[in-house]
Every structure is written in C-alpha cells, then in structure tokens.
Design a protein around this motif. Sequence first.
Motif, PDB file in Angstrom:
ATOM      1  N   TYR A  43      37.450 -12.230   1.072  1.00  0.00           N
ATOM      2  CA  TYR A  43      37.456 -12.802   2.429  1.00  0.00           C
ATOM      3  C   TYR A  43      37.341 -14.312   2.400  1.00  0.00           C
ATOM      4  O   TYR A  43      37.785 -14.999   3.306  1.00  0.00           O
ATOM      5  CB  TYR A  43      36.335 -12.182   3.273  1.00  0.00           C
ATOM      6  N   ARG A  44      36.793 -14.845   1.304  1.00  0.00           N
ATOM      7  CA  ARG A  44      36.638 -16.301   1.231  1.00  0.00           C
ATOM      8  C   ARG A  44      37.995 -16.993   1.126  1.00  0.00           C
ATOM      9  O   ARG A  44      38.183 -18.086   1.624  1.00  0.00           O
ATOM     10  CB  ARG A  44      35.768 -16.680   0.042  1.00  0.00           C
ATOM     11  N   ASN A  45      38.966 -16.314   0.443  1.00  0.00           N
ATOM     12  CA  ASN A  45      40.289 -16.913   0.295  1.00  0.00           C
ATOM     13  C   ASN A  45      41.151 -16.721   1.534  1.00  0.00           C
ATOM     14  O   ASN A  45      42.236 -17.271   1.622  1.00  0.00           O
ATOM     15  CB  ASN A  45      41.024 -16.271  -0.887  1.00  0.00           C
ATOM     16  N   ASN A  46      40.711 -15.869   2.431  1.00  0.00           N
ATOM     17  CA  ASN A  46      41.548 -15.521   3.562  1.00  0.00           C
ATOM     18  C   ASN A  46      40.889 -15.858   4.892  1.00  0.00           C
ATOM     19  O   ASN A  46      41.102 -15.166   5.875  1.00  0.00           O
ATOM     20  CB  ASN A  46      41.883 -14.027   3.519  1.00  0.00           C
ATOM     21  N   SER A  47      40.053 -16.881   4.872  1.00  0.00           N
ATOM     22  CA  SER A  47      39.380 -17.198   6.117  1.00  0.00           C
ATOM     23  C   SER A  47      39.316 -18.697   6.343  1.00  0.00           C
ATOM     24  O   SER A  47      39.378 -19.490   5.404  1.00  0.00           O
ATOM     25  CB  SER A  47      37.969 -16.607   6.120  1.00  0.00           C
ATOM     26  N   ILE A  48      39.238 -19.045   7.595  1.00  0.00           N
ATOM     27  CA  ILE A  48      39.053 -20.442   7.978  1.00  0.00           C
ATOM     28  C   ILE A  48      37.755 -20.502   8.773  1.00  0.00           C
ATOM     29  O   ILE A  48      37.591 -19.760   9.744  1.00  0.00           O
ATOM     30  CB  ILE A  48      40.235 -20.947   8.835  1.00  0.00           C
ATOM     31  N   VAL A  49      36.842 -21.337   8.329  1.00  0.00           N
ATOM     32  CA  VAL A  49      35.558 -21.424   9.011  1.00  0.00           C
ATOM     33  C   VAL A  49      35.525 -22.710   9.805  1.00  0.00           C
ATOM     34  O   VAL A  49      35.733 -23.793   9.269  1.00  0.00           O
ATOM     35  CB  VAL A  49      34.404 -21.387   7.989  1.00  0.00           C
ATOM     36  N   ASN A  50      35.302 -22.567  11.071  1.00  0.00           N
ATOM     37  CA  ASN A  50      35.240 -23.736  11.938  1.00  0.00           C
ATOM     38  C   ASN A  50      33.945 -23.657  12.737  1.00  0.00           C
ATOM     39  O   ASN A  50      33.939 -23.277  13.900  1.00  0.00           O
ATOM     40  CB  ASN A  50      36.478 -23.749  12.847  1.00  0.00           C
ATOM     41  N   VAL A  51      32.854 -23.968  12.063  1.00  0.00           N
ATOM     42  CA  VAL A  51      31.539 -23.834  12.687  1.00  0.00           C
ATOM     43  C   VAL A  51      30.836 -25.177  12.612  1.00  0.00           C
ATOM     44  O   VAL A  51      30.853 -25.829  11.571  1.00  0.00           O
ATOM     45  CB  VAL A  51      30.715 -22.738  11.963  1.00  0.00           C
ATOM     46  N   VAL A  52      30.257 -25.585  13.727  1.00  0.00           N
ATOM     47  CA  VAL A  52      29.548 -26.865  13.783  1.00  0.00           C
ATOM     48  C   VAL A  52      28.321 -26.777  12.886  1.00  0.00           C
ATOM     49  O   VAL A  52      27.475 -25.914  13.071  1.00  0.00           O
ATOM     50  CB  VAL A  52      29.096 -27.174  15.220  1.00  0.00           C
ATOM     51  N   PRO A  53      28.259 -27.631  11.881  1.00  0.00           N
ATOM     52  CA  PRO A  53      27.078 -27.570  11.038  1.00  0.00           C
ATOM     53  C   PRO A  53      25.877 -28.174  11.764  1.00  0.00           C
ATOM     54  O   PRO A  53      25.903 -29.339  12.160  1.00  0.00           O
ATOM     55  CB  PRO A  53      27.471 -28.403   9.819  1.00  0.00           C
ATOM     56  N   GLY A  54      24.876 -27.389  12.009  1.00  0.00           N
ATOM     57  CA  GLY A  54      23.717 -27.859  12.772  1.00  0.00           C
ATOM     58  C   GLY A  54      22.506 -28.001  11.879  1.00  0.00           C
ATOM     59  O   GLY A  54      22.338 -27.264  10.919  1.00  0.00           O
ATOM     60  N   GLU A  55      21.679 -28.962  12.182  1.00  0.00           N
ATOM     61  CA  GLU A  55      20.407 -29.118  11.487  1.00  0.00           C
ATOM     62  C   GLU A  55      19.502 -27.989  11.957  1.00  0.00           C
ATOM     63  O   GLU A  55      19.334 -27.786  13.159  1.00  0.00           O
ATOM     64  CB  GLU A  55      19.798 -30.474  11.844  1.00  0.00           C
ATOM     65  N   ASP A  56      18.933 -27.232  11.007  1.00  0.00           N
ATOM     66  CA  ASP A  56      18.045 -26.148  11.415  1.00  0.00           C
ATOM     67  C   ASP A  56      16.684 -26.733  11.795  1.00  0.00           C
ATOM     68  O   ASP A  56      16.150 -27.575  11.091  1.00  0.00           O
ATOM     69  CB  ASP A  56      17.899 -25.130  10.273  1.00  0.00           C
ATOM     70  N   ARG A  57      16.180 -26.273  12.933  1.00  0.00           N
ATOM     71  CA  ARG A  57      14.985 -26.876  13.506  1.00  0.00           C
ATOM     72  C   ARG A  57      13.727 -26.185  12.984  1.00  0.00           C
ATOM     73  O   ARG A  57      13.629 -24.948  13.030  1.00  0.00           O
ATOM     74  CB  ARG A  57      15.059 -26.767  15.031  1.00  0.00           C
ATOM     75  N   LEU A  58      12.777 -26.987  12.476  1.00  0.00           N
ATOM     76  CA  LEU A  58      11.496 -26.413  12.043  1.00  0.00           C
ATOM     77  C   LEU A  58      10.683 -26.066  13.275  1.00  0.00           C
ATOM     78  O   LEU A  58      10.441 -26.898  14.144  1.00  0.00           O
ATOM     79  CB  LEU A  58      10.740 -27.443  11.187  1.00  0.00           C
ATOM     80  N   ILE A  59      10.301 -24.795  13.401  1.00  0.00           N
ATOM     81  CA  ILE A  59       9.568 -24.401  14.603  1.00  0.00           C
ATOM     82  C   ILE A  59       8.116 -24.036  14.324  1.00  0.00           C
ATOM     83  O   ILE A  59       7.298 -23.992  15.231  1.00  0.00           O
ATOM     84  CB  ILE A  59      10.279 -23.245  15.358  1.00  0.00           C
ATOM     85  N   ASP A  60       7.811 -23.770  13.060  1.00  0.00           N
ATOM     86  CA  ASP A  60       6.435 -23.365  12.780  1.00  0.00           C
ATOM     87  C   ASP A  60       6.117 -23.593  11.300  1.00  0.00           C
ATOM     88  O   ASP A  60       7.004 -23.507  10.456  1.00  0.00           O
ATOM     89  CB  ASP A  60       6.250 -21.875  13.125  1.00  0.00           C
ATOM     90  N   SER A  61       4.854 -23.924  11.023  1.00  0.00           N
ATOM     91  CA  SER A  61       4.443 -24.081   9.633  1.00  0.00           C
ATOM     92  C   SER A  61       2.986 -23.640   9.505  1.00  0.00           C
ATOM     93  O   SER A  61       2.116 -24.141  10.196  1.00  0.00           O
ATOM     94  CB  SER A  61       4.603 -25.542   9.209  1.00  0.00           C
ATOM     95  N   ILE A  62       2.738 -22.658   8.647  1.00  0.00           N
ATOM     96  CA  ILE A  62       1.383 -22.118   8.484  1.00  0.00           C
ATOM     97  C   ILE A  62       1.004 -22.210   7.002  1.00  0.00           C
ATOM     98  O   ILE A  62       1.828 -21.939   6.148  1.00  0.00           O
ATOM     99  CB  ILE A  62       1.307 -20.628   8.895  1.00  0.00           C
TER     100      ILE A  62
END
Lengths: 356, 274
Positions: free
Chosen positions: B216-235
């Motif tokens: 599937y990697r050779n047969n796909s086009i990925v068009n996704v906005v790369p977003g910074e993942d938000r830190l929501i919690d730290s314990i």
Amino acid sequence: MGTTSYKCPSCGAGIHFKPELKKFKCDYCLSEYSEEEIANLYKDDEKSEDTHSTQEEVLHKHDVDEAHLQSYTCNSCGAQVVTDDTTTATFCYYCHNPVILSGRLEGEFKPKKMIPFAIDKEKAKSSFLKWAGNKKFVPKDFTSSSQLEKITGVYLPYWWVDTKAQVDYLGEGKNIRVWRTGDMEYTETKKYEIVRQGELDLNNVGEVAFTKIDKSLLNGILPYRESETVDFSMPYLSGFFAEQYDITKEEAEPMIEGQINRYYTYMINDLVSGYDKVDVIRDGIEIKDKEWNYTLLPAWILTYKYQGKTYVFAVNGQTGKSYGELPLSNKRLGSAFGIIFAATFLLLLLGGILIW
Amino acid sequence: MVIKNIYRRFIVITLFIVLFLFNSIVVGAFKELVFDEAGLFSSEERVSLETEANDLSEAYNMDIVITTTNDTGGKSSMEYADDYFDYNGFGQGPDYDGILFLIDMDNREAFISTSGLGIRYLTDQRIEGVLDEVFDSGLGDGDYYGASQGFLRKTRQYLEAGIPSNQYSADEKEPNRITIFDMLIGLVGGTATGGIFYGSTKSSYKLRNPGNPFSYRNNSIVNVVPGEDRLIDSIVTHRIIPRPPKGGGSSGGGRSTTHRSSSGRTHGGGGRKF
C-alpha cells in the motif's frame, strides 16, 4: 462478435508482441513496430471489421451454442476458432496465427488497464527452473525442457480499485519514561493529543477476477510493479492468451472493501509514530471515491501431470516470480528419509556406547 | 598319680587357652597391614611402616594398608588395589572403612584405593595431594620406603583435618555396552528425526495461501497536514526499588569419585604412573 488478427504491415504475416523488445516483430520479414504504430494502423480498420464479423456471428454462433462453446472465424485462414467461453485471445488451430476475439473485449468487458508481458518464454522458463531447482525432491523429468515447452503466457483478469478518503483522526499518544536515582524508580507518563486531517489516496487495490485458476496460486506470484501499468491496448494481446473476468465487480466488492479498510488503517498507523502507546479516539476515515479498473495482468502458466494429479504453476509475466505446489517424488524423499533415519540411529547407538 | 596327671593336663590346656587368647589379643591390637610382595622394603623399614600404619589405623578406626607387587596378574592398578583390599578382608565397620596404598611395579603406578569412610576423607583433590607427597618423597627415584612414609604422613595430615565440609561422592561412569534399550532409543530417535524431515519437506511443497502481498505504501498518496502533537498531560510517579536478598554459594573441590570393584563394593581412589 468479431475477431482481430494483427498482421505485419509489410508482409501480411501474423505479428506478435515481443516482451524482451517491448515491440512487435514479424517473424518472417523481421520488421519491428511499436504498440502505437500497430494500434493506429488498426484504428480505421476496426469499424469495418466489426460490421463484417457481425454477419459472421449470425452465421456461426447458433450451431455451437449447445456445446457452450462459441466459434469464431480466423481472419487469416478462415478456419473456425474454437475457444472456452472466457477466452479473449488465442491462436488459430490451423494457421497458428494469433487471434483476438475483440467482440469479447467490448462494453463491460473492455479492460481499462493492463501490464504488458515484460519477460518472454525463455526467461519465464529460466526463472521457473531457478525457483524449482531449489527443491530437491521433485520427480526427475519435472524440470526437463520438453515439459517446460508447454508453458503458456496468459493475460488474467483482475479488479483494481482506486480510492480517495478524507481523514479526520483523533488519538491520544502516551510516552513513558523510567529512570532511577538511588533506591527510587521514577515513571513519567506524558500524554499527547494527536490530530491528523487530510486526504489519502489508495490505488490499485486488487482482487483476482477469474475462477479457473486457483486464487492462492495467483496470489503467490504477486506483487506486480503497479507503476508500469498502461491503458489497455488490444495489440498487446497478440501472441498470448487472454481471459475474460468471470467474477463480477459486485462479487469482488466485499473482498476489495476489506482490503481497502485494512490498508487505510495501516496508513493512519504510519502517520502516527513516536509513541509508546496510542489510543484511537476517532479514526474518522470517510471513503469518498471508488474507481473500478478492469485490469489484465500477465502470467506464464504451466501444468504438469504426475501420478494422476495435475499441478499448476504460475510465473509472474512481469517480475518472473514463480509459485505453485510442487510434485513430490516419493522415491527421492523416501531415500532421504532412509539416510536420515540410518544416520540418527547410528549416532544414537554410538551415544549409547560412549555417553549414556 | 592320675589326679596329678589330670591336674597337669589342666594346666597345659589352660596355658594353651591363655596363650591363645593372649595371642589373639596381640593380633587384634597389632594387625598386619604392610604386605611387601615385591620385596621393596628392608625388615626394619617394614616394621617401621607397620607400626605407623597400625597407629594410624587404631586412631581412626580404619585399615591403612600398604602393599607392593611385581605382578598384578593382568589387572590394572585400580583393579588390583581394590581386589587386594576386598579379598583380604580389610576394612572396618559395616562400610569397610579403609585406605590402601599400592606400589605396583608391574604397571609402574602408585595407586590409592579408598573404601567406606576413606572415600569421604580422601577426596579426589586430597588423593592428588597424597600422590604429590608420595612422588616428592622419592618414588620416582626408587625410594619406596620414603614414598610409603610420605603416604602415611600426608594421609595422617588429612585424617587429622577431618572430612571436608563440602565432600560428596559421585559414581564414576561405567563403560557401556549396547543394550536393547539403546537400540530402542535409536529406532525411536531415527524415526522421529526422519519423520520430522519427511513431514516438513512434504508440507513445504504444498501450496499455501500467501495472502495478498500488496504494497500500500507504493500505491498511495498521502496528503495530510503535519500537525504538532499537543502535550496535554504529564505525570511522574515513583516507588522504592526492593533489594534482592543476597544468596548463592560456591562449590568445588569436595568431589570424591567412586567406582565399583569386582566384589561389588564401592571404592574411591586415584593413581599416578612413575
């Protein structure tokens, strides 16, 4: 329904597609033509031939209907071409010229895409031998060349689907870090919100559309290099056999659907990386568009009869990958068993004397 | 006259009995423990060794025997020493406690055979120690008296030291012959390995569904906005690491290897060629 035979524009003999040249070559006058040249040459002729053969159809079809076979006339020698009901390209029994049953390549049976043969018979034979040569317990005559002469090149029907999907993914990623200070062990858990939005295209998700050859056999010679796919062009069939699909789009759909869903899940997983653990809150895949392509893929097929059982082998017509269930010579395997048995027996006896 | 005669007879008989008893007591207290069949010792040397061996035997309640031979009758030093000990009735107590030192001129080997408690006192390591002393005392140079003295000296030292705390006995493996059981193991093992090979080869020739190896990697086009993942919690949590208890120990040096002699009794021992 009509038939088409591609003939050498120079001398009029039947002309074949030669995979090693990626061109058409006349065996008699050695002229070479590209696929484009041949296709253009026959563009004008197609219409007149069609009308011509419609008359033929009326003449011939009714008398063979009961036998579930359909007959066509060879346009080189005029003999009847008898074929299976799914065959779309074959050879005339009498003059051995390639015959394409163009009437079976129309309407819903008109292929959209294809991968032309890239390896010829000789190369198919050698890659098959290379694969089968690793196996020591096949019958002696199995790899003989007279056996391999029977290998035939066939274009087999597949359903290929191109899709587009809208992605709106939400997940929670966790990263856990553990460290020690003296007698204390600290565990830090960080949680991240993961958002992925956009579009994913997935192309060429395929299923075999043919029941007459075992599906796991055909899956065994996958994958093809999908990037080398071309639009369907009839002249490529000249010099090979070709088959029509007998699994409809509707029948193939659930299997294709399953594959598509699986691959989209994988693609999303690829997008989310760098976390020890990910909880999916919403995967939000919305498949918007599905385009079906009836595709012909090349394979060399070989059958071999051994002790009353027919073995079928396939060689990928593009990559040369071979697959199939190999016949097992009981004589050869039996003697190997004997040798191993004797060796182990002696070894254990020796152990009996010397060790325990 | 008759009465006098009877009286005399009585005295003679009593005397005989007393003498006999006394004699047996002497024999019981002073047992013959040195047998110089090869004639390697002078009579003074023999007496000296005999005295010392008896002294040691009495102190530890085991027979300390010294014997020499010119002809073992085809036996190995080990067999000869074991048999000499067993068939001449040596060994005290139910376990036949004792130690025998053999100078075998036939095989040119000094051999120590142990039995009963002797096995436990003289571990493999100690037997080597005694043999070292024997050779250091001049066995190789023909000083057989010195060698025997060395044996007694070192043995006494080890007996005084007691049984090592880590002593254990291990049976020496006997040379084997093919038994029906071995044949059976061979047959079963041969059939098993052959069968496994046969089965696995057969199954590898079968057609298996290889699935659909679609990339599937050779047969796909990925068009996704790369977003910074938000830190929501730290314990951060912590705990005390429990200490694992210390344990374990070492072993070695305490092994007494034993074997079975022709009489069926168990012996320890070891020898060295000279």
